[in-house]
Scaffold this active site. Structure first.
Site, mmCIF file in Angstrom:
data_model
loop_
_atom_site.group_PDB
_atom_site.id
_atom_site.type_symbol
_atom_site.label_atom_id
_atom_site.label_comp_id
_atom_site.label_asym_id
_atom_site.label_seq_id
_atom_site.Cartn_x
_atom_site.Cartn_y
_atom_site.Cartn_z
ATOM 1 N N SER A 127 0.810 -1.223 0.000
ATOM 2 C CA SER A 127 0.000 0.000 0.000
ATOM 3 C C SER A 127 0.841 1.269 0.000
ATOM 4 O O SER A 127 1.894 1.339 0.644
ATOM 5 C CB SER A 127 -0.877 -0.006 1.256
ATOM 6 O OG SER A 127 -1.419 1.269 1.485
ATOM 7 N N GLU A 129 0.134 3.639 1.703
ATOM 8 C CA GLU A 129 0.138 4.082 3.098
ATOM 9 C C GLU A 129 1.538 3.871 3.709
ATOM 10 O O GLU A 129 1.898 4.523 4.681
ATOM 11 C CB GLU A 129 -0.940 3.312 3.875
ATOM 12 C CG GLU A 129 -1.147 3.698 5.316
ATOM 13 C CD GLU A 129 -1.833 5.045 5.567
ATOM 14 O OE1 GLU A 129 -2.402 5.631 4.628
ATOM 15 O OE2 GLU A 129 -1.766 5.516 6.717
ATOM 16 N N TYR A 151 -1.705 0.365 10.639
ATOM 17 C CA TYR A 151 -1.940 -0.308 9.346
ATOM 18 C C TYR A 151 -0.712 -0.163 8.437
ATOM 19 O O TYR A 151 -0.237 -1.146 7.852
ATOM 20 C CB TYR A 151 -3.176 0.303 8.679
ATOM 21 C CG TYR A 151 -3.363 -0.097 7.233
ATOM 22 C CD1 TYR A 151 -4.003 -1.293 6.903
ATOM 23 C CD2 TYR A 151 -2.905 0.716 6.192
ATOM 24 C CE1 TYR A 151 -4.176 -1.667 5.560
ATOM 25 C CE2 TYR A 151 -3.070 0.351 4.860
ATOM 26 C CZ TYR A 151 -3.700 -0.833 4.555
ATOM 27 O OH TYR A 151 -3.861 -1.198 3.232
HETATM 28 P P1 NAP Z 1 -11.500 -4.657 1.794
HETATM 29 O O1 NAP Z 1 -12.654 -4.386 0.886
HETATM 30 O O2 NAP Z 1 -11.490 -4.067 3.157
HETATM 31 O O3 NAP Z 1 -11.354 -6.255 1.918
HETATM 32 C C1 NAP Z 1 -10.541 -6.828 2.915
HETATM 33 C C2 NAP Z 1 -10.710 -8.334 2.856
HETATM 34 O O4 NAP Z 1 -9.875 -8.934 3.857
HETATM 35 C C3 NAP Z 1 -12.138 -8.823 3.135
HETATM 36 O O5 NAP Z 1 -12.442 -9.853 2.228
HETATM 37 C C4 NAP Z 1 -12.029 -9.386 4.557
HETATM 38 O O6 NAP Z 1 -12.933 -10.429 4.834
HETATM 39 C C5 NAP Z 1 -10.617 -9.956 4.499
HETATM 40 N N1 NAP Z 1 -10.084 -10.243 5.835
HETATM 41 C C6 NAP Z 1 -10.066 -9.433 6.922
HETATM 42 N N2 NAP Z 1 -9.532 -10.082 7.976
HETATM 43 C C7 NAP Z 1 -9.196 -11.327 7.545
HETATM 44 C C8 NAP Z 1 -8.624 -12.469 8.173
HETATM 45 N N3 NAP Z 1 -8.272 -12.472 9.452
HETATM 46 N N4 NAP Z 1 -8.424 -13.573 7.422
HETATM 47 C C9 NAP Z 1 -8.794 -13.605 6.101
HETATM 48 N N5 NAP Z 1 -9.344 -12.558 5.463
HETATM 49 C C10 NAP Z 1 -9.553 -11.435 6.177
HETATM 50 O O7 NAP Z 1 -10.125 -4.226 1.097
HETATM 51 P P2 NAP Z 1 -9.809 -3.897 -0.449
HETATM 52 O O8 NAP Z 1 -10.050 -2.439 -0.662
HETATM 53 O O9 NAP Z 1 -10.460 -4.895 -1.308
HETATM 54 O O10 NAP Z 1 -8.228 -4.090 -0.466
HETATM 55 C C11 NAP Z 1 -7.642 -5.353 -0.761
HETATM 56 C C12 NAP Z 1 -6.221 -5.372 -0.226
HETATM 57 O O11 NAP Z 1 -5.461 -4.336 -0.828
HETATM 58 C C13 NAP Z 1 -6.110 -5.150 1.285
HETATM 59 O O12 NAP Z 1 -5.013 -5.913 1.739
HETATM 60 C C14 NAP Z 1 -5.780 -3.672 1.404
HETATM 61 O O13 NAP Z 1 -5.095 -3.411 2.613
HETATM 62 C C15 NAP Z 1 -4.908 -3.487 0.185
HETATM 63 N N6 NAP Z 1 -4.893 -2.149 -0.396
HETATM 64 C C16 NAP Z 1 -6.067 -1.541 -0.712
HETATM 65 C C17 NAP Z 1 -6.051 -0.291 -1.309
HETATM 66 C C18 NAP Z 1 -7.336 0.412 -1.681
HETATM 67 O O14 NAP Z 1 -7.287 1.628 -1.914
HETATM 68 N N7 NAP Z 1 -8.457 -0.286 -1.789
HETATM 69 C C19 NAP Z 1 -4.816 0.327 -1.589
HETATM 70 C C20 NAP Z 1 -3.645 -0.344 -1.268
HETATM 71 C C21 NAP Z 1 -3.689 -1.595 -0.689
HETATM 72 P P3 NAP Z 1 -14.367 -10.180 5.582
HETATM 73 O O15 NAP Z 1 -15.298 -9.758 4.501
HETATM 74 O O16 NAP Z 1 -14.679 -11.506 6.172
HETATM 75 O O17 NAP Z 1 -14.129 -9.088 6.592
HETATM 76 O O1 G4F Z 2 -10.703 6.752 2.554
HETATM 77 P P1 G4F Z 2 -9.687 6.674 3.619
HETATM 78 O O2 G4F Z 2 -10.113 6.070 4.904
HETATM 79 O O3 G4F Z 2 -8.439 5.951 2.974
HETATM 80 P P2 G4F Z 2 -6.887 5.857 3.400
HETATM 81 O O4 G4F Z 2 -6.682 6.152 4.830
HETATM 82 O O5 G4F Z 2 -6.112 6.688 2.437
HETATM 83 O O6 G4F Z 2 -6.590 4.300 3.182
HETATM 84 C C1 G4F Z 2 -7.006 3.624 2.002
HETATM 85 O O7 G4F Z 2 -5.994 3.731 1.028
HETATM 86 C C2 G4F Z 2 -4.747 3.083 1.375
HETATM 87 C C3 G4F Z 2 -3.774 3.318 0.209
HETATM 88 O O8 G4F Z 2 -3.116 4.552 0.382
HETATM 89 C C4 G4F Z 2 -5.024 1.617 1.589
HETATM 90 F F1 G4F Z 2 -3.862 0.950 1.831
HETATM 91 C C5 G4F Z 2 -6.006 1.439 2.732
HETATM 92 O O9 G4F Z 2 -6.311 0.043 2.890
HETATM 93 C C6 G4F Z 2 -7.294 2.174 2.379
HETATM 94 O O10 G4F Z 2 -7.894 1.518 1.280
HETATM 95 O O11 G4F Z 2 -9.141 8.150 3.962
HETATM 96 C C7 G4F Z 2 -8.613 8.999 2.952
HETATM 97 C C8 G4F Z 2 -8.362 10.383 3.529
HETATM 98 C C9 G4F Z 2 -7.573 10.364 4.851
HETATM 99 O O12 G4F Z 2 -6.606 11.368 4.813
HETATM 100 C C10 G4F Z 2 -8.611 10.686 5.903
HETATM 101 O O13 G4F Z 2 -8.099 11.357 7.046
HETATM 102 O O14 G4F Z 2 -9.618 10.976 3.838
HETATM 103 C C11 G4F Z 2 -9.534 11.594 5.107
HETATM 104 N N1 G4F Z 2 -10.867 11.707 5.681
HETATM 105 C C12 G4F Z 2 -11.483 12.883 6.023
HETATM 106 N N2 G4F Z 2 -12.660 12.632 6.586
HETATM 107 C C13 G4F Z 2 -11.673 10.694 6.039
HETATM 108 C C14 G4F Z 2 -12.813 11.280 6.608
HETATM 109 N N3 G4F Z 2 -11.534 9.354 5.895
HETATM 110 C C15 G4F Z 2 -12.560 8.569 6.335
HETATM 111 N N4 G4F Z 2 -12.452 7.235 6.187
HETATM 112 N N5 G4F Z 2 -13.679 9.101 6.913
HETATM 113 C C16 G4F Z 2 -13.861 10.455 7.091
HETATM 114 O O15 G4F Z 2 -14.875 10.898 7.612
#
Ligand code: NAP
Ligand code: G4F
Length: 341
Positions: A127, A129, A151
């Protein structure tokens, strides 16, 4: 027929990746946790033919069992506690799942392949992050990490243990450093979906205000459907490596609000948004923007969906979903009134 095992199949990326791999002719196995996971029916409906296996990233024997049954050619490790905000409140669980969970998945592959790890290609969902308090802009594969949340720290461990298994055991282990990617399937706890759903509800008269934290944070937001294609491309190369996946554009939460509200005809959103300190973070990542030129040059990957299209796609999907919810509520109320009459 190639076999793929996806952890995190119930999540946003798991669903898009499952669809992509089924379209490409893979047999897809998905890991599902819990004794009665409520998302199973939704996954089976979205991904007909998927084979779901029980398992948890905090439980090594279940991961070994899943790898033994699936006999995968490719493992995509998407499972994680992925919500940054939660990671301060449940830091140990985040470390166990998002960090040590990667080590367990790699160990399961090492054990099942009897140390011939290269037989199974492994993708780790790293990520942006990890860049946290960024050391350079834009961020690229060589940029130093400075994670700002439990995280981010857990993901940094996951990234380095993936690189370490590649260097120690010859694992074909790839780390995709993905910047934020969103879609109508995004969880409602993330800011893009919180805003798209809130805007839809406000436009349809079902909600008055959206409570948010830091409006100045900037992110490089892309479309999840584009990003899972990059994951697959990474595993098709004969050399395992690390890649940044990003659009190269950065926007603030404030700009996200401008775009989402203007799509429903509201130019001044100030009466509809309140700032709530509960949504501020103990340490913030102020700005992220990625340089995906390595993915472009070596994988031929480019994002197809831009920021405005993404936001409008999400607001449109939420308008349709909220309309159906309100229609169902109306029908229930009419039914109750008819019974009383
Ligand atoms: P998500 O919608 O939150 O999905 C997370 C998945 O992880 C869900 O299927 C959840 O299952 C599963 N999980 C949680 N705890 C677990 C455990 N103990 N054992 C097995 N599975 C478990 O996340 P996403 O947005 O699809 O992201 C996919 C991956 O990419 C994650 O690793 C995330 O950190 C990473 N990532 C995401 C972004 C982004 O912007 N979306 C960016 C960079 C990296 P349940 O449904 O059972 O909770
Ligand atoms: O949507 P966010 O919660 O995403 P964040 O923290 O960037 O994380 C996501 O992207 C990562 C990749 O860079 C992934 F690895 C991670 O798993 C996840 O998918 O927040 C985005 C921004 C932050 O700066 C937060 O402080 O939005 C700001 N924000 C402002 N108000 C808020 C809010 N975020 C959330 N969730 N809720 C609010 O009310």
């Amino acid at each position: 027929m190639p076999h793929a095992l996806i952890t995190g199949i119930t999540g946003q990326d798991g669903l898009y990746l499952g669809e992509l791999l089924i379209d490409k002719g893979y047999e897809v196995f998905g890991l599902v946790r819990g004794q009665s996971n409520p998302k199973v029916a939704m996954v089976e409906k979205t991904l007909p033919g998927v084979r779901l296996l029980e398992g948890d990233l905090t439980d090594l024997p279940s991961l070994i069992g899943a790898v033994e049954i699936a006999q995968p050619d490719e493992v995509y490790n998407l499972g994680a506690i992925s919500f940054v905000g939660l990671s301060w409140r449940q830091a140990e669980l985040t470390g166990e799942t998002t960090g040590i969970g990667v080590l367990r998945m790699l160990e399961a592959i090492r054990i099942v392949t009897s140390d011939e790890m290269g037989r199974i290609r492994f993708y780790q969902a790293s990520s942006s992050e990890m860049f946290g308090k960024v050391r350079e802009t834009p961020q690229r594969e060589t940029t130093a990490f400075h994670p700002r949340s439990p995280y981010g720290v857990a993901k940094t461990f996951g990234h380095y243990i993936t690189v370490n298994y590649r260097e120690s055991y010859g694992a074909h282990a790839v780390s995709g450093i993905l910047f934020n990617h969103e879609s109508p399937r995004r969880g409602v706890e993330f800011v893009t979906r919180k805003i798209s759903r809130g805007v839809a509800r406000i436009a349809l008269g079902a909600q008055e205000k959206i409570a948010l934290g830091n409006l100045e944070a900037r992110r490089d937001w892309g479309f999840a459907g584009d990003y899972v294609d990059a994951m697959w491309r990474m595993l098709q190369r004969d050399t395992a490596d690390d890649y940044v996946v990003a659009t190269g554009e950065t926007h603030s939460v404030r700009e996200l609000l401008d775009t989402a509200f203007s799509h429903v005809g509201i130019d001044d959103w100030s009466p509809y948004v309140v700032q709530d300190p509960r949504f501020l973070r103990p340490a913030e990542v102020d700005v992220l923007v990625g340089d995906a030129s390595k993915a472009r040059d070596l994988l031929g990957w480019r994002p197809a969906v831009g920021f405005r299209t993404l936001v409008e796609m999400m607001v449109n999907a939420d308008l349709a979903a909220v309309r159906s919810e309100l229609d169902r509520e109306d029908a229930t109320l009419r039914g109750d009134a008819a019974q009383r009459a």
